[in-house]
Motif scaffolding. Structure first.
Motif, mmCIF file in Angstrom:
data_model
loop_
_atom_site.group_PDB
_atom_site.id
_atom_site.type_symbol
_atom_site.label_atom_id
_atom_site.label_comp_id
_atom_site.label_asym_id
_atom_site.label_seq_id
_atom_site.Cartn_x
_atom_site.Cartn_y
_atom_site.Cartn_z
ATOM 1 N N UNK A 135 12.688 -25.139 -41.974
ATOM 2 C CA UNK A 135 14.223 -24.275 -42.054
ATOM 3 C C UNK A 135 15.294 -24.464 -41.450
ATOM 4 N N UNK A 136 16.370 -24.112 -41.236
ATOM 5 C CA UNK A 136 17.706 -24.069 -40.832
ATOM 6 C C UNK A 136 17.576 -23.209 -39.411
ATOM 7 N N UNK A 137 16.951 -21.808 -40.212
ATOM 8 C CA UNK A 137 17.274 -21.271 -38.903
ATOM 9 C C UNK A 137 16.154 -21.464 -37.982
ATOM 10 N N UNK A 138 15.284 -21.786 -38.387
ATOM 11 C CA UNK A 138 15.002 -22.258 -36.788
ATOM 12 C C UNK A 138 15.337 -24.115 -36.254
ATOM 13 N N UNK A 139 15.701 -24.345 -37.460
ATOM 14 C CA UNK A 139 16.011 -25.883 -36.214
ATOM 15 C C UNK A 139 17.671 -25.998 -35.714
ATOM 16 N N UNK A 140 18.707 -23.985 -35.928
ATOM 17 C CA UNK A 140 19.437 -23.845 -35.100
ATOM 18 C C UNK A 140 18.527 -23.542 -32.939
ATOM 19 N N UNK A 141 17.996 -23.177 -33.422
ATOM 20 C CA UNK A 141 16.698 -22.882 -32.009
ATOM 21 C C UNK A 141 16.202 -24.394 -31.281
ATOM 22 N N UNK A 142 16.150 -25.231 -32.204
ATOM 23 C CA UNK A 142 15.625 -26.753 -31.878
ATOM 24 C C UNK A 142 15.072 -26.778 -30.525
ATOM 25 N N UNK A 143 17.467 -26.943 -30.380
ATOM 26 C CA UNK A 143 17.504 -27.430 -28.789
ATOM 27 C C UNK A 143 17.176 -26.846 -27.914
ATOM 28 N N UNK A 144 16.873 -25.249 -27.800
ATOM 29 C CA UNK A 144 16.527 -25.024 -27.190
ATOM 30 C C UNK A 144 15.137 -25.020 -26.739
ATOM 31 N N UNK A 145 14.232 -24.876 -27.643
ATOM 32 C CA UNK A 145 12.867 -24.957 -27.735
ATOM 33 C C UNK A 145 12.066 -26.967 -27.477
ATOM 34 N N UNK A 146 13.632 -28.185 -27.140
ATOM 35 C CA UNK A 146 12.959 -29.010 -27.024
ATOM 36 C C UNK A 146 13.626 -29.017 -25.511
ATOM 37 N N UNK A 147 15.007 -28.420 -25.117
ATOM 38 C CA UNK A 147 14.909 -28.194 -23.806
ATOM 39 C C UNK A 147 14.271 -27.665 -22.835
#
Length: 128
Positions: free
Chosen positions: A55-67
């Motif tokens: 979902x788009x809401x989770x995609x917005x925070x995926x950068x932090x998740x990957x980092x």
């Protein structure tokens, strides 16, 4: 004032640590599941793949998740690498205007880390 590479790396680690709490347990659970699914294909994956299934809401925070997963070895040098960067590709996000995004492989240590985190969430739900 220009920062040395060591100072810049330390500053980036502090910023990431401060932002990490904005990634909710729900977002982490969704992205953990997506990463395991993508890793099971055996192909490298990245933000473009996440964008197609999460979902788009989770995609917005995926950068932090990957980092958090890729920076794990920088923040904890005695710990094994969880995600290994293997390349870059242009973003499919129209707002990114073709900016490059990283492509990764999940390491065995990364798979164990995510599976352990999933098990801990399951145990926490059972205890509640």
């Amino acid at each position: 004032m220009q920062l040395t590479p060591t100072e810049a790396k330390a500053r980036a680690a502090r910023i990431l640590a401060a932002l990490q709490p904005t990634v909710t347990q729900w977002t982490t659970a969704v992205l953990d599941q997506a990463v395991l699914h993508l890793a099971d294909t055996g192909r490298p994956f990245g933000m473009n793949d996440i964008r197609l299934i999460a979902p788009e809401d989770e995609c917005r925070k995926a950068g932090l998740y990957f980092a958090a997963l890729t920076g794990h070895d920088a923040l904890h040098p005695n710990e094994p690498q969880l995600l290994r960067k293997v390349g870059e590709e242009p973003s499919i996000n129209p707002k990114a205007h073709g900016k490059k995004v990283n492509v990764y492989l999940l390491t065995r240590a990364g798979r164990k880390f995510i599976k352990d985190r999933q098990a801990a969430r399951t145990e926490q739900r059972r205890a509640a």
